[in-house]
Motif scaffolding. Structure first.
Motif, PDB file in Angstrom:
ATOM      1  N   LYS A   1       0.830  -1.203   0.000  1.00 20.81           N
ATOM      2  CA  LYS A   1       0.000   0.000   0.000  1.00 20.81           C
ATOM      3  C   LYS A   1       0.867   1.256   0.000  1.00 20.81           C
ATOM      4  O   LYS A   1       0.602   2.220  -0.741  1.00 20.81           O
ATOM      5  CB  LYS A   1      -0.923  -0.007   1.210  1.00 20.81           C
ATOM      6  CG  LYS A   1      -1.874   1.187   1.269  1.00 20.81           C
ATOM      7  CD  LYS A   1      -2.794   1.096   2.468  1.00 20.81           C
ATOM      8  CE  LYS A   1      -3.740   2.288   2.520  1.00 20.81           C
ATOM      9  NZ  LYS A   1      -4.625   2.225   3.710  1.00 20.81           N
ATOM     10  N   ALA A   2       1.933   1.245   0.821  1.00 13.83           N
ATOM     11  CA  ALA A   2       2.848   2.387   0.866  1.00 13.83           C
ATOM     12  C   ALA A   2       3.566   2.551  -0.477  1.00 13.83           C
ATOM     13  O   ALA A   2       3.766   3.665  -0.964  1.00 13.83           O
ATOM     14  CB  ALA A   2       3.860   2.206   1.993  1.00 13.83           C
ATOM     15  N   GLY A   3       3.937   1.415  -1.078  1.00 19.18           N
ATOM     16  CA  GLY A   3       4.593   1.461  -2.379  1.00 19.18           C
ATOM     17  C   GLY A   3       3.682   2.006  -3.463  1.00 19.18           C
ATOM     18  O   GLY A   3       4.114   2.756  -4.345  1.00 19.18           O
ATOM     19  N   LEU A   4       2.398   1.622  -3.397  1.00 22.06           N
ATOM     20  CA  LEU A   4       1.426   2.143  -4.353  1.00 22.06           C
ATOM     21  C   LEU A   4       1.250   3.652  -4.209  1.00 22.06           C
ATOM     22  O   LEU A   4       1.195   4.383  -5.211  1.00 22.06           O
ATOM     23  CB  LEU A   4       0.079   1.449  -4.167  1.00 22.06           C
ATOM     24  CG  LEU A   4      -0.031   0.034  -4.745  1.00 22.06           C
ATOM     25  CD1 LEU A   4      -1.270  -0.664  -4.193  1.00 22.06           C
ATOM     26  CD2 LEU A   4      -0.089   0.078  -6.278  1.00 22.06           C
ATOM     27  N   ALA A   5       1.185   4.130  -2.962  1.00 19.41           N
ATOM     28  CA  ALA A   5       1.023   5.563  -2.721  1.00 19.41           C
ATOM     29  C   ALA A   5       2.218   6.335  -3.277  1.00 19.41           C
ATOM     30  O   ALA A   5       2.071   7.384  -3.924  1.00 19.41           O
ATOM     31  CB  ALA A   5       0.853   5.835  -1.240  1.00 19.41           C
ATOM     32  N   SER A   6       3.422   5.784  -3.036  1.00 19.14           N
ATOM     33  CA  SER A   6       4.630   6.429  -3.541  1.00 19.14           C
ATOM     34  C   SER A   6       4.654   6.413  -5.071  1.00 19.14           C
ATOM     35  O   SER A   6       4.989   7.414  -5.712  1.00 19.14           O
ATOM     36  CB  SER A   6       5.864   5.714  -2.994  1.00 19.14           C
ATOM     37  OG  SER A   6       7.042   6.242  -3.550  1.00 19.14           O
ATOM     38  N   GLY A   7       4.281   5.268  -5.662  1.00 19.10           N
ATOM     39  CA  GLY A   7       4.258   5.159  -7.117  1.00 19.10           C
ATOM     40  C   GLY A   7       3.241   6.073  -7.757  1.00 19.10           C
ATOM     41  O   GLY A   7       3.493   6.667  -8.818  1.00 19.10           O
ATOM     42  N   GLU A   8       2.066   6.201  -7.120  1.00 16.98           N
ATOM     43  CA  GLU A   8       1.036   7.086  -7.656  1.00 16.98           C
ATOM     44  C   GLU A   8       1.480   8.533  -7.627  1.00 16.98           C
ATOM     45  O   GLU A   8       1.162   9.325  -8.533  1.00 16.98           O
ATOM     46  CB  GLU A   8      -0.265   6.895  -6.865  1.00 16.98           C
ATOM     47  CG  GLU A   8      -0.959   5.570  -7.174  1.00 16.98           C
ATOM     48  CD  GLU A   8      -2.042   5.228  -6.178  1.00 16.98           C
ATOM     49  OE1 GLU A   8      -2.185   5.983  -5.172  1.00 16.98           O
ATOM     50  OE2 GLU A   8      -2.748   4.220  -6.374  1.00 16.98           O
ATOM     51  N   GLU A   9       2.243   8.898  -6.584  1.00 20.78           N
ATOM     52  CA  GLU A   9       2.783  10.249  -6.508  1.00 20.78           C
ATOM     53  C   GLU A   9       3.796  10.485  -7.638  1.00 20.78           C
ATOM     54  O   GLU A   9       3.802  11.551  -8.278  1.00 20.78           O
ATOM     55  CB  GLU A   9       3.445  10.480  -5.151  1.00 20.78           C
ATOM     56  CG  GLU A   9       3.919  11.902  -4.917  1.00 20.78           C
ATOM     57  CD  GLU A   9       2.800  12.920  -4.952  1.00 20.78           C
ATOM     58  OE1 GLU A   9       3.057  14.051  -5.438  1.00 20.78           O
ATOM     59  OE2 GLU A   9       1.672  12.598  -4.539  1.00 20.78           O
TER      60      GLU A   9
END
Length: 446
Positions: free
Chosen positions: A86-94
């Motif tokens: 989830k944290a990786g997805l948030a970072s990737g989306e940013e």
């Protein structure tokens, strides 16, 4: 705005047409490298996000299975993995958002590609005459320029306008003011009654995204006027403007944006709009040019023509729009020529442009009075303006066209110079007399 997928698949053609505009090859190559590099990075992040999302979905399902099997240790590990994903997805989306913004900003700075039938050239000297109408008039005396005629009739006051607003403004009075009004009303009636355009009274103040849609922003910010209020506590130039709006440089801006963020049906097209509005231009790049008279003012009136079409209709519509603008000059019995602009002289949004240039005896030359352009889907992509073809579930971007039908101030210049008499009076063209309450002649001031 350009389609990055098309650029990716047609990079050589894209570069060739940009260079045809006169952009140096080194600059085109650098632009293309930056676009493709940003696009590649963006697509890489999207691929990574898809893999992360797939693993997160799978891990979430495995958590349920582990708990059902009472394997608390495995469930705890999976829960920790889901949190990390989830944290990786948030970072990737940013990262994707940042790359989306960077790509859009880069695309927004690139002009439209000229059509294959546009003559290649560097500037106005390489434009090609397309047609000519009428004969150059012979007045039989040395003609005056419009500002001498207007001032001589007591109807054109640049000195007072300068005290009110500065340079490049004018106060029109009396018969000259009425003649200018008559021209605008005549043009509106012609285009609505004879050419099928729908009259619109649009706002004169518009938002940033509307100016972006027709490509006045961001590249031509310095050519625009912005209205707003100072930030709280602000008192000096340069303070942040709150709730700002842009004064329209042409009615093309609000008229074209009438279809922004919409999906039209094919049966609705073409749409044709016209408006008579004041226009406001900072003329930042025109220092020292046409400093006297009405040719290049900060504020002027113009009748605008805008068409929204399917891709298949746009070429014929372009010719139709040119004919509508020409009809104004034919009715006024003015000598003019039509020029096909070369690649180096076209506007930023245009694929192809015809300029109408009217003969001005006082200046002894032709001057632009109308510019009719087809823009393809360039503006539609910036506005997200689409239509649904008949029998098709998908959508396509519309094509947009705009033209002056015509510039009222420049038409006033043309009438004054072509209809002047040796004594300084101006004969009113026959087609305008109904709008002038039958007045046939504007006399010089006593």
């Amino acid at each position: 705005m350009h389609d990055i997928r098309w650029i990716r698949d047609n990079s050589d053609a894209f570069a060739e047409r940009l260079m045809a505009r006169g952009i140096p090859q080194a600059d085109v190559d650098e632009t293309l490298r930056h676009l493709l590099k940003t696009d590649e990075a963006r697509r890489g992040v999207i691929s990574e996000l898809q893999l992360l999302q797939e693993r997160r979905n799978a891990a979430s399902k495995e958590v349920g299975k582990a708990k059902a099997a009472r394997d608390e240790s495995r469930a705890a590990g999976l829960i920790e993995e889901v949190a990390s994903l989830k944290a990786g997805l948030a970072s990737g989306e940013e990262k994707q958002r940042a790359l989306d913004i960077a790509l859009e900003a880069a695309l927004a700075e690139i002009p439209n590609l000229p059509g294959m039938d546009v003559p290649v050239g560097a500037d106005e000297h390489d434009n090609v005459e397309f047609s000519r109408c009428g004969e150059q008039p012979s007045l039989g005396f040395t003609p005056r320029q419009h500002f001498d005629l207007g001032e001589g009739a007591g109807g054109m006051d640049f000195e007072t306008a300068s005290r009110l607003s500065g340079a490049r403004f004018v106060v029109l009075k009396g018969g000259i003011a009425r003649l200018e009004r008559a021209l605008g009303q005549f043009m509106l009636d012609l285009h609505t009654e004879e050419h099928g355009y729908v009259e619109v009274q649009p706002p004169l103040l518009v938002r940033d995204e509307v100016m972006f849609g027709t490509a006045q922003l961001p590249k031509f910010r310095d050519d625009q006027f912005r209205a707003g209020s100072l930030a709280e506590g602000g008192s000096e130039a340069g303070d942040v403007i709150q709730d700002g709006r842009w004064l329209i440089p042409t009615a093309e801006v609000p008229l074209t944006n009438l279809v922004r963020e919409s999906i039209l049906s094919e049966e609705e097209l073409p749409l044709r709009f016209t408006a008579l509005t004041p226009c406001f231009r900072a003329e930042a790049g025109a220092a020292g040019r046409d400093t006297r008279g009405l040719i290049r003012q900060h504020q002027f009136n113009k009748v605008e023509l805008v068409s929204i079409t399917t891709p298949e209709q746009s070429s014929d519509e372009h010719a139709r729009m040119l004919s509508a603008a020409e009809d104004v000059l034919k009715a006024l019995e003015l000598h003019y020529r039509v020029m096909t602009l070369c690649t180096g002289d076209m506007g930023f949004s245009s694929q192809k442009t015809w300029d109408i240039e009217v003969w001005l005896p006082g200046q002894g030359t032709f001057r632009e009075i109308s510019s009719c352009s087809v823009c393809g889907d360039f503006q539609a992509r910036r506005m997200n303006a689409r239509y649904r073809p008949a029998g098709d579930k998908g959508t396509r971007f519309v094509h947009t066209l705009n033209g002056s039908g015509v510039a009222v101030g420049r038409a006033l210049v043309a009438v004054l110079e072509n209809y002047q008499n040796e004594d300084g009076s101006i004969t009113v063209p026959a087609v305008l007399r109904p709008y002038m309450r039958g007045v046939e002649r504007i006399e010089p001031a006593a």
